[in-house]
Scaffold this active site. Structure first.
Site, short mmCIF file in Angstrom:
data_model
loop_
_atom_site.label_atom_id
_atom_site.label_comp_id
_atom_site.label_asym_id
_atom_site.label_seq_id
_atom_site.Cartn_x
_atom_site.Cartn_y
_atom_site.Cartn_z
N ASP A 138 -3.02 -6.15 -9.23
CA ASP A 138 -3.83 -6.19 -8.64
C ASP A 138 -3.71 -7.94 -7.97
OD1 ASP A 138 -5.97 -4.16 -6.60
OD2 ASP A 138 -6.39 -6.57 -6.07
N ASP A 198 -0.04 -11.28 -6.45
CA ASP A 198 -0.26 -10.72 -5.17
C ASP A 198 1.74 -10.12 -4.99
OD1 ASP A 198 0.40 -11.32 -2.33
OD2 ASP A 198 -0.33 -13.14 -2.16
N VAL A 199 1.27 -8.87 -3.84
CA VAL A 199 2.53 -8.17 -3.97
C VAL A 199 3.35 -9.54 -2.40
CG1 VAL A 199 1.57 -5.98 -4.64
CG2 VAL A 199 1.78 -6.78 -1.82
N ASN A 219 1.30 0.17 -3.86
CA ASN A 219 -0.03 0.92 -3.54
C ASN A 219 -0.24 -0.07 -2.64
OD1 ASN A 219 -1.65 2.97 -3.26
ND2 ASN A 219 -2.82 1.54 -4.30
N TYR A 259 -1.43 -1.75 11.91
CA TYR A 259 -0.91 -0.69 10.19
C TYR A 259 -0.02 0.13 10.64
CZ TYR A 259 -3.33 1.46 6.57
OH TYR A 259 -3.77 2.64 5.22
N LYS A 268 3.65 0.35 8.26
CA LYS A 268 3.51 1.87 7.73
C LYS A 268 4.94 2.82 8.12
CE LYS A 268 -0.03 1.43 4.54
NZ LYS A 268 -0.09 1.42 3.18
N1 LIG Z 1 -8.46 4.71 2.52
C1 LIG Z 1 -7.19 5.38 3.49
O1 LIG Z 1 -7.69 5.88 4.27
C2 LIG Z 1 -6.00 5.22 4.00
C3 LIG Z 1 -5.35 5.99 3.91
C4 LIG Z 1 -3.56 6.05 4.13
C5 LIG Z 1 -3.57 5.00 2.94
N2 LIG Z 1 -3.34 4.47 2.56
C6 LIG Z 1 -2.69 3.12 1.57
O2 LIG Z 1 -3.55 3.29 0.73
C7 LIG Z 1 -3.15 2.16 -0.27
C8 LIG Z 1 -4.73 1.78 -1.15
O3 LIG Z 1 -5.48 1.26 0.07
P1 LIG Z 1 -7.63 2.18 -0.96
O4 LIG Z 1 -7.20 2.46 0.67
O5 LIG Z 1 -7.65 2.54 -1.73
O6 LIG Z 1 -7.96 0.59 -0.27
P2 LIG Z 1 -8.84 -0.66 -1.23
O7 LIG Z 1 -9.05 -1.93 -0.09
O8 LIG Z 1 -9.82 -0.19 -1.56
O9 LIG Z 1 -7.01 -1.06 -1.85
C9 LIG Z 1 -6.24 -1.95 -1.17
C10 LIG Z 1 -6.32 -2.73 -2.85
O10 LIG Z 1 -4.96 -3.59 -2.33
C11 LIG Z 1 -5.16 -4.53 -3.40
N3 LIG Z 1 -4.43 -5.53 -2.59
C12 LIG Z 1 -4.45 -6.36 -1.01
N4 LIG Z 1 -3.80 -7.06 -0.82
C13 LIG Z 1 -3.31 -7.11 -2.15
C14 LIG Z 1 -2.43 -7.52 -2.08
N5 LIG Z 1 -1.16 -8.88 -0.76
N6 LIG Z 1 -1.06 -8.01 -3.35
C15 LIG Z 1 -1.72 -7.20 -4.06
N7 LIG Z 1 -2.54 -6.52 -4.30
C16 LIG Z 1 -3.48 -6.68 -3.22
C17 LIG Z 1 -6.71 -5.10 -2.50
O11 LIG Z 1 -6.74 -6.25 -3.69
C18 LIG Z 1 -7.42 -3.92 -3.28
O12 LIG Z 1 -7.08 -3.44 -4.55
C19 LIG Z 1 -3.20 1.14 1.00
O13 LIG Z 1 -1.53 1.10 0.58
C20 LIG Z 1 -3.41 2.11 2.38
O14 LIG Z 1 -2.66 1.38 3.12
C21 LIG Z 1 -4.95 3.99 2.55
#
Ligand SMILES: NC(=O)c1ccc[n+]([C@@H]2O[C@H](COP(=O)([O-])OP(=O)(O)OC[C@H]3O[C@@H](n4cnc5c(N)ncnc54)[C@H](O)[C@@H]3O)[C@@H](O)[C@H]2O)c1
Length: 248
Positions: free
Chosen positions: A37, A63-64, A90, A156, A160
């Site tokens: 992460d 960092d992705v 993710n 977003y 996506k």
């Molecule tokens: N929460 C929702 O309702 C939801 C719905 C659909 C999709 N998603 C997707 O699910 C995935 C996880 O989201 P979440 O809800 O657990 O959010 P979250 O914010 O809890 O987790 C996101 C993680 O991504 C990491 N991150 C951010 N930028 C980064 C980078 N440049 N390099 C590496 N890591 C990085 C953050 O540090 C964090 O740990 C995301 O892709 C999000 O778009 C979430």
């Protein structure tokens, strides 16, 4: 997969879904994991929540949006375990809530760099080792926001949607190499990604889910399936797990 053990790398393992995915895969039989992460603190939290009965675990921050750092994650899998069977990409970010005319180039740029380029970097690094192996499964996290319109969330939704297309194109490009590429499109589950969203925005999203808001655990079956040999004839798919959000 030819070896007795399976190796899974997870990018963006520090958040709500990433931690749940890490728990799930680390606890699956004969599976070793690399969890990564951007945030060292978030990663530490994920590792602290891993099950007691598990395979080997490697961790590193990355960092992705930086291809070199993503390559280092894959290199760690190879150095520690000799192979990479599954990449879960993710990481994702939500731009500030705003209509298109109020969003800045920086808002778009960050969304593009993490949500799109981050997945491109993951695919590039993974296929670099999966092609010589002749096998692999890559699972991207997209969103129902990539297939439905959310007001005030254009970066977003647009990025996506790009993730869904990226999975499809990569599926076609790498099928002959024995690599499957799919994505999961979650509906809304509460996580840090919603920090800063006004409660009325969350309420407006919640009422659109016939089964209500989900949790990260509700999504794990889709990832496990796509990562497994049970999905050996599934590639280019966008699996919607959303409590009925996209059904109407
Ligand atoms: N929460 C929702 O309702 C939801 C719905 C659909 C999709 N998603 C997707 O699910 C995935 C996880 O989201 P979440 O809800 O657990 O959010 P979250 O914010 O809890 O987790 C996101 C993680 O991504 C990491 N991150 C951010 N930028 C980064 C980078 N440049 N390099 C590496 N890591 C990085 C953050 O540090 C964090 O740990 C995301 O892709 C999000 O778009 C979430």
């Amino acid at each position: 997969m030819t070896g007795a053990r399976r190796v899974v790398a997870i990018l963006g393992a520090g958040g709500t879904l990433g931690a749940a995915l890490s728990r799930r895969f680390a606890g699956e039989p004969a599976t070793d994991v690399v969890v990564s992460d951007l945030s060292a603190d978030a990663l530490e939290h994920t590792v602290a929540g891993l099950p007691d009965v598990r395979g080997a675990v490697e961790t590193l921050t990355a960092d992705v949006s930086d291809p070199t750092q993503v390559e280092a994650v894959v290199a760690r899998a190879i150095d520690a375990f000799g192979r990479l069977d599954v990449l879960i990409s993710n990481a994702g970010v939500l731009a500030p809530n705003g209509r298109i005319h109020n969003l800045s180039v920086d808002d778009w740029d960050r969304s593009y760099r993490v949500n799109v380029l981050g997945n491109v970097n993951g695919i590039k690094a993974a296929v670099g080792v999966m092609r010589p192996q002749g096998s692999g499964s890559i699972v991207l996290t997209a969103s129902v926001a990539g297939m439905t319109a959310w007001s005030h969330a254009a970066p977003y939704c647009a990025t996506k949607a790009a993730v869904i297309q990226l999975a499809k194109v990569a599926a076609v490009e790498y099928a002959r190499d024995g690599i499957r590429v799919n994505c999961v499109c979650p509906g809304t589950f509460l996580s840090q990604i919603h920090d800063g969203l006004p409660p009325e925005a969350i309420d407006a999203i919640a009422v659109k889910h016939p089964l209500g808001l989900g949790s990260a655990d509700d999504l794990l079956g889709a990832y496990s399936y796509l990562a497994s040999d049970a999905a050996r004839w599934t590639t280019g798919a966008a699996i919607v797990v959303d409590g009925g959000y996209a059904a109407p």
